[in-house]
Write a protein that holds these residues in place. Structure first.
Motif, PDB file in Angstrom:
ATOM      1  N   GLN A   1     -14.239 -30.101  38.692  1.00 17.06           N
ATOM      2  CA  GLN A   1     -14.186 -29.719  37.289  1.00 17.06           C
ATOM      3  C   GLN A   1     -14.028 -28.210  37.098  1.00 17.06           C
ATOM      4  O   GLN A   1     -13.606 -27.756  36.044  1.00 17.06           O
ATOM      5  N   LEU A   2     -14.379 -27.426  38.096  1.00 21.02           N
ATOM      6  CA  LEU A   2     -14.344 -25.967  37.979  1.00 21.02           C
ATOM      7  C   LEU A   2     -13.298 -25.335  38.875  1.00 21.02           C
ATOM      8  O   LEU A   2     -13.241 -24.117  39.009  1.00 21.02           O
ATOM      9  N   GLY A   3     -12.466 -26.119  39.480  1.00 20.07           N
ATOM     10  CA  GLY A   3     -11.538 -25.602  40.477  1.00 20.07           C
ATOM     11  C   GLY A   3     -10.571 -24.566  39.959  1.00 20.07           C
ATOM     12  O   GLY A   3     -10.131 -23.694  40.699  1.00 20.07           O
ATOM     13  N   SER A   4     -10.208 -24.620  38.675  1.00 22.44           N
ATOM     14  CA  SER A   4      -9.243 -23.671  38.125  1.00 22.44           C
ATOM     15  C   SER A   4      -9.900 -22.485  37.426  1.00 22.44           C
ATOM     16  O   SER A   4      -9.210 -21.638  36.873  1.00 22.44           O
ATOM     17  N   ALA A   5     -11.210 -22.444  37.442  1.00 23.61           N
ATOM     18  CA  ALA A   5     -11.908 -21.348  36.760  1.00 23.61           C
ATOM     19  C   ALA A   5     -11.815 -20.068  37.598  1.00 23.61           C
ATOM     20  O   ALA A   5     -11.759 -20.124  38.825  1.00 23.61           O
ATOM     21  N   PRO A   6     -11.783 -18.898  36.942  1.00 21.95           N
ATOM     22  CA  PRO A   6     -11.741 -17.638  37.697  1.00 21.95           C
ATOM     23  C   PRO A   6     -13.079 -17.374  38.379  1.00 21.95           C
ATOM     24  O   PRO A   6     -14.136 -17.814  37.911  1.00 21.95           O
ATOM     25  N   LEU A   7     -13.040 -16.654  39.473  1.00 19.39           N
ATOM     26  CA  LEU A   7     -14.259 -16.306  40.192  1.00 19.39           C
ATOM     27  C   LEU A   7     -15.035 -15.279  39.373  1.00 19.39           C
ATOM     28  O   LEU A   7     -14.508 -14.212  39.044  1.00 19.39           O
ATOM     29  N   PRO A   8     -16.267 -15.568  39.000  1.00 22.88           N
ATOM     30  CA  PRO A   8     -17.036 -14.602  38.191  1.00 22.88           C
ATOM     31  C   PRO A   8     -17.351 -13.354  39.000  1.00 22.88           C
ATOM     32  O   PRO A   8     -17.380 -13.376  40.233  1.00 22.88           O
ATOM     33  N   ARG A   9     -17.609 -12.287  38.306  1.00 26.67           N
ATOM     34  CA  ARG A   9     -17.940 -11.029  38.977  1.00 26.67           C
ATOM     35  C   ARG A   9     -19.285 -11.153  39.681  1.00 26.67           C
ATOM     36  O   ARG A   9     -20.254 -11.656  39.105  1.00 26.67           O
ATOM     37  N   SER A  10     -19.332 -10.653  40.881  1.00 27.49           N
ATOM     38  CA  SER A  10     -20.609 -10.637  41.599  1.00 27.49           C
ATOM     39  C   SER A  10     -21.479  -9.471  41.141  1.00 27.49           C
ATOM     40  O   SER A  10     -22.712  -9.527  41.224  1.00 27.49           O
ATOM     41  N   VAL A  11     -20.843  -8.392  40.668  1.00 24.51           N
ATOM     42  CA  VAL A  11     -21.561  -7.201  40.198  1.00 24.51           C
ATOM     43  C   VAL A  11     -21.154  -6.949  38.752  1.00 24.51           C
ATOM     44  O   VAL A  11     -19.970  -6.786  38.451  1.00 24.51           O
ATOM     45  N   THR A  12     -22.129  -6.918  37.861  1.00 22.62           N
ATOM     46  CA  THR A  12     -21.832  -6.705  36.440  1.00 22.62           C
ATOM     47  C   THR A  12     -22.384  -5.384  35.911  1.00 22.62           C
ATOM     48  O   THR A  12     -22.097  -5.000  34.778  1.00 22.62           O
ATOM     49  N   GLY A  13     -23.187  -4.702  36.718  1.00 17.71           N
ATOM     50  CA  GLY A  13     -23.755  -3.429  36.294  1.00 17.71           C
ATOM     51  C   GLY A  13     -23.845  -2.451  37.447  1.00 17.71           C
ATOM     52  O   GLY A  13     -23.945  -2.838  38.615  1.00 17.71           O
ATOM     53  N   LEU A  14     -23.780  -1.167  37.116  1.00 19.28           N
ATOM     54  CA  LEU A  14     -23.826  -0.103  38.123  1.00 19.28           C
ATOM     55  C   LEU A  14     -24.788   0.981  37.646  1.00 19.28           C
ATOM     56  O   LEU A  14     -24.672   1.477  36.529  1.00 19.28           O
ATOM     57  N   GLU A  15     -25.742   1.318  38.509  1.00 17.41           N
ATOM     58  CA  GLU A  15     -26.693   2.401  38.222  1.00 17.41           C
ATOM     59  C   GLU A  15     -26.474   3.520  39.236  1.00 17.41           C
ATOM     60  O   GLU A  15     -26.547   3.290  40.442  1.00 17.41           O
ATOM     61  N   VAL A  16     -26.207   4.722  38.757  1.00 19.57           N
ATOM     62  CA  VAL A  16     -25.938   5.871  39.634  1.00 19.57           C
ATOM     63  C   VAL A  16     -27.029   6.912  39.427  1.00 19.57           C
ATOM     64  O   VAL A  16     -27.378   7.257  38.293  1.00 19.57           O
TER      65      VAL A  16
END
Length: 225
Positions: free
Chosen positions: A191-206
């Motif tokens: 059912q999810l085979g055509s869905a895009p791969l979600p981001r593994s990283v959504t935030g960045l702290e520097v």
């Protein structure tokens, strides 16, 4: 005639100059006034220098963080980069980002932030037109064709943390890779085979630390937003 001479003598004997004590008191008062005036002027000069230095530091920080914000916002997806688009290795922050040039198709670009001789330097690869060029840029060092732009001096260290959904803030790339693997396995469901791969990283702290800073300066950026 004699009366006139006596009157002149009385007038001369009544006239007197400053005594040595009076001169010393006057000199002491003038010295105190001069010292107070110099201290006031010195404080004004020091205050102006402190304000100028603070404004310059603020300008330099703004330049660094504005560039980081742009790179994080333009980050490619993990699908496009073939790995985590945002990664940390030691004190090096790497971002695979989109790059659009006038009159050309969108390309990818690899940028790295690292501290070199007390300065934060942003290294940027040339536009990458295919997967092979991207792989070589990711595996190689900052060689020919890379642009190096110093962004900030007086820096002792730069570090980054990544926000991984379901994990939180982390500096471990294993957490990021596990998130990519889990998302990839989920896409194997029919059912999810055509869905895009979600981001593994959504935030960045520097975090940027320096000798003149009482504490590191920290900023948080959204990835791909």
């Amino acid at each position: 005639m004699k009366a006139t001479v006596r009157s002149e003598r009385r007038r001369r004997s009544g006239a007197r100059g400053f005594t040595l004590i009076e001169l010393l008191v006057a000199i002491a008062i003038m010295a105190v006034i001069a010292v107070l005036s110099w201290r006031g002027l010195d404080q004004i000069i020091r205050g102006r220098q402190a304000i100028t230095s603070a404004m310059e530091d603020e300008r330099v920080f703004a330049q660094l963080f504005d560039q980081l914000r742009i790179d994080a916002r333009q980050a490619a997806s993990d699908d496009e980069s073939g790995q985590a688009a945002v990664s940390v290795s030691g004190s090096v922050l790497q971002i695979v980002r989109h790059m659009t040039l006038p009159g050309t198709a969108p390309r990818l670009q690899v940028v790295r932030y690292r501290v070199s001789e007390g300065r934060v330097v942003r290294y940027a690869s040339p536009p990458l037109g295919n997967v092979g060029e991207l792989r070589r840029a990711l595996r190689g060092s900052e060689g020919n064709g890379w642009a190096a732009v110093p962004l900030m001096g007086g820096v002792g260290s730069i570090s980054a943390r990544l926000y991984v959904p379901k994990v939180g803030w982390t500096m471990q790339m294993n957490d990021v890779q596990n998130a990519i693997t889990e998302a990839d396995n989920n896409l194997k469901v029919p059912q999810l085979g055509s869905a895009p791969l979600p981001r593994s990283v959504t935030g960045l702290e520097v975090s940027v630390g320096g000798k003149t800073l009482a504490r590191p300066v920290v900023r948080v950026f959204l990835v791909g937003e």
